[in-house]
Design a protein around this motif. Structure first.
Motif, PDB file in Angstrom:
ATOM      1  N   VAL A 422      53.001  29.271  51.457  1.00 59.59           N
ATOM      2  CA  VAL A 422      53.152  29.750  50.088  1.00 59.59           C
ATOM      3  C   VAL A 422      52.352  28.882  49.111  1.00 59.59           C
ATOM      4  CG1 VAL A 422      54.783  30.196  48.230  1.00 59.59           C
ATOM      5  CG2 VAL A 422      55.388  30.750  50.595  1.00 59.59           C
ATOM      6  N   LEU A 423      52.616  27.571  49.109  1.00 57.23           N
ATOM      7  CA  LEU A 423      51.991  26.711  48.112  1.00 57.23           C
ATOM      8  C   LEU A 423      50.460  26.669  48.191  1.00 57.23           C
ATOM      9  CD1 LEU A 423      54.397  23.649  47.775  1.00 57.23           C
ATOM     10  CD2 LEU A 423      54.007  25.523  46.196  1.00 57.23           C
ATOM     11  N   PRO A 424      49.843  26.546  49.381  1.00 53.94           N
ATOM     12  CA  PRO A 424      48.368  26.523  49.396  1.00 53.94           C
ATOM     13  C   PRO A 424      47.725  27.749  48.766  1.00 53.94           C
ATOM     14  CG  PRO A 424      49.234  25.766  51.502  1.00 53.94           C
ATOM     15  CD  PRO A 424      50.392  26.302  50.729  1.00 53.94           C
ATOM     16  N   GLN A 425      48.354  28.916  48.912  1.00 50.17           N
ATOM     17  CA  GLN A 425      47.796  30.127  48.306  1.00 50.17           C
ATOM     18  C   GLN A 425      48.233  30.289  46.850  1.00 50.17           C
ATOM     19  OE1 GLN A 425      47.638  33.610  51.185  1.00 50.17           O
ATOM     20  NE2 GLN A 425      49.243  32.379  52.147  1.00 50.17           N
ATOM     21  N   ALA A 426      49.465  29.881  46.546  1.00 47.41           N
ATOM     22  CA  ALA A 426      49.951  30.018  45.172  1.00 47.41           C
ATOM     23  C   ALA A 426      49.224  29.080  44.224  1.00 47.41           C
ATOM     24  CB  ALA A 426      51.460  29.764  45.124  1.00 47.41           C
ATOM     25  N   LEU A 427      48.864  27.884  44.705  1.00 46.20           N
ATOM     26  CA  LEU A 427      48.192  26.927  43.825  1.00 46.20           C
ATOM     27  C   LEU A 427      46.834  27.431  43.362  1.00 46.20           C
ATOM     28  CD1 LEU A 427      49.060  23.518  45.547  1.00 46.20           C
ATOM     29  CD2 LEU A 427      49.891  24.389  43.363  1.00 46.20           C
ATOM     30  N   ARG A 428      46.179  28.259  44.153  1.00 42.95           N
ATOM     31  CA  ARG A 428      44.896  28.817  43.731  1.00 42.95           C
ATOM     32  C   ARG A 428      45.050  29.728  42.521  1.00 42.95           C
ATOM     33  NH1 ARG A 428      43.635  30.343  49.972  1.00 42.95           N
ATOM     34  NH2 ARG A 428      43.135  28.227  50.693  1.00 42.95           N
ATOM     35  N   VAL A 429      46.218  30.319  42.389  1.00 44.49           N
ATOM     36  CA  VAL A 429      46.495  31.181  41.237  1.00 44.49           C
ATOM     37  C   VAL A 429      47.093  30.369  40.091  1.00 44.49           C
ATOM     38  CG1 VAL A 429      47.747  33.234  40.480  1.00 44.49           C
ATOM     39  CG2 VAL A 429      46.857  33.113  42.811  1.00 44.49           C
ATOM     40  N   ILE A 430      47.836  29.308  40.412  1.00 43.36           N
ATOM     41  CA  ILE A 430      48.572  28.560  39.395  1.00 43.36           C
ATOM     42  C   ILE A 430      47.672  27.615  38.622  1.00 43.36           C
ATOM     43  CG2 ILE A 430      50.345  26.791  39.095  1.00 43.36           C
ATOM     44  CD1 ILE A 430      51.876  28.081  41.397  1.00 43.36           C
TER      45      ILE A 430
END
Length: 504
Positions: A422-430
């Motif tokens: 979750v976090l590796p992909q979410a951070l690209r958006v965040i």
């Protein structure tokens, strides 16, 4: 009669004038020239008007005596120069921005995760928090914290003490056993098959243990007498906190801390190599925590075992003569000065609780935080956290649900799924919109002037009023905020490059 061909330049000029790129370039050059001419004329007019009143822009006035005091200024006095006053204002602004960025990130991410919580009450409270705060002007929130919340606190003589001073009977053994039981419940509940059972066991066990300790129900022993000194004073004059001062042995202890960090980095790389080579998961986080904590505690113990001097020279109780006294007796009698405590103590960090004067009106030792700083800090942090919470929620929901379902089907734990998927992909958006909110917080800090917090804007405003150098003062403030914004943008761009998708 033969036709004479036109000159070569006659053919090229119409072709160039028909080229759209050439025309765009010419238009841009003309626009730049017009802007330069307009600004040059404006600067000449401003300079002429200021020359007529002997206020031509310069930086020489910064070496003149300031002549005014500044709150939250440390060693600054009114006899210092204008440049020293400007430096104090810049540092005060950095105090709000730097600490505020960390606090609003933590709070915003927490609220953002709670927005996706399965519990209806928690999710609803988080939603109300976000909608109310982000739709309320930040200046109004700063005013509320300053004039409503902080002004309602008791006076300095009746400060709220945390913890209250006195000798308490604390069931230390019960607290230790409660921590062990909490860890046991958390580990054992992981073996339950149904997720609802795991959640019920964990939340129920934690709630019962916390409730038992909060209500003071003694299950193990009668407790251990412990003398408690207030670590925090809260009053209408702000907050007074304890302070940790580095002693003479701080450098020796830091050597152990650095060794622990280096060992942790080596373990991280080694265990990461094993995971990439074999596919077998390794406890990298646990190894890092054990390494850093182990070397830190080892250094503290070794430094603490160093011998203390048997006899030292101190002032007697009347402070009129220097006498030789054993170190332990001088320490228990309170005759050691702060410099002697830092020199002779065997602890790398010296803990000093806040103390008030005899009348209880002023703070003598400790870190004093003014109410103006608290109002600005709380207002900016809470306001910005509402926007960060929405960014975090959107980033987590941007991860395809199919990947989450696939990870659950493979038996991946909730923690590993959050950390690895979750976090590796979410951070690209965040990260990209998160940088915008950081910039907003840094620029909104200029609203501190509304509650008389001596940030760079208020200090420069005072300098302008006294020196008459309005143009220079405004230029200095502009450059200061520009430096802060560019530094934040640089860091966020580097972080964004670290997490962005690498493509050919």
């Amino acid at each position: 009669m033969e036709n004479v061909p036109p000159p070569q330049g006659v053919k090229i000029l119409p072709a160039l004038l028909r080229d759209g790129r050439i025309l765009q370039g010419i238009a841009q050059i003309v626009f730049v020239l017009v802007v330069v001419i307009v600004f040059n004329d404006l600067a000449l007019r401003i300079n002429s008007a200021l020359d007529a009143t002997n206020q031509s822009p310069n930086f020489e006035f910064l070496q003149n005596r300031a002549g005014f005091n500044i709150a939250d200024s440390g060693s600054y006095s009114s006899n210092d120069r204008y440049v020293d006053a400007f430096r104090v204002g810049f540092i005060n602004t950095l105090r709000v921005v730097s600490v505020g960025l960390v606090a609003t990130t933590i709070l915003g991410m927490l609220v953002g995760v709670l927005l996706l919580n399965n519990n209806f009450l928690v999710r609803s409270i988080s939603r109300v928090y976000v909608e109310v705060l982000r739709n309320t002007p930040v200046l109004l929130q700063i005013f509320t914290w300053y004039f409503v919340v902080l002004f309602a606190l008791p006076p300095q003589q009746e400060s709220i003490e945390l913890p209250q001073e006195g000798i308490r009977s604390l069931p230390l053994l019960q607290y230790a056993l409660s921590l062990v039981v909490l860890v046991g419940i958390w580990r054992l509940s992981g073996s339950l098959r149904r997720k609802s059972w795991r959640i019920l066991a964990r939340e129920g066990g934690v709630a019962i243990i916390i409730l038992v300790n909060l209500l003071g129900i003694e299950l193990v022993s009668s407790g251990t007498p412990v003398e408690l000194l207030p670590a925090i004073y809260i009053s209408i004059k702000g907050v007074a906190l304890f302070e940790l001062l580095p002693s003479a042995l701080f450098g020796v202890w830091m050597v152990f801390v650095v060794i622990g960090i280096l060992v942790a980095a080596a373990l991280w790389r080694y265990l990461h190599f094993i995971t990439d080579s074999t596919g077998r998961p390794t406890p990298r986080t646990s190894a890092i925590v054990i390494s850093v904590a182990g070397f830190t505690l080892l250094g503290w113990l070794i430094v603490g075992m160093l011998p203390t001097p048997s006899v030292i020279q101190v002032y007697n109780e009347d402070h009129d003569a220097i006498v030789d006294m054993e170190y332990d007796d001088a320490f228990e009698s309170g005759l050691l000065t702060i410099d002697q405590e830092l020199e002779y103590t065997r602890q790398p960090l010296l803990y000093r609780p806040p103390t008030l004067d005899r009348r209880g009106r002023n703070v003598e030792t400790g870190i004093e935080i003014s109410p103006a700083y608290l109002a600005v800090f709380l207002g900016l942090v809470i306001y910005t956290s509402a926007f960060i919470a929405e960014i975090v929620r959107a980033g987590i929901q941007a991860v395809p649900k199919g990947q989450l379902e696939a990870s659950r089907a493979l038996g991946i734990s909730q923690g590993d799924m959050l950390r690895r998927i979750v976090l590796p992909q979410a951070l690209r958006v965040i990260i990209p919109p998160l940088g915008n909110q950081y910039l907003n917080l840094s620029k909104n800090s200029s609203l501190a002037i509304a509650v008389s917090y001596t940030d760079i804007f208020q200090v420069t405003n005072t300098i302008i009023n006294q020196s008459g150098q309005s143009v220079t003062g405004i230029l200095m403030v502009l450059l200061a905020y520009l430096v802060i914004s560019l530094a934040i943008s640089l860091v966020m761009n580097l972080v964004n490059q670290r997490f962005e998708i690498v493509s050919r």
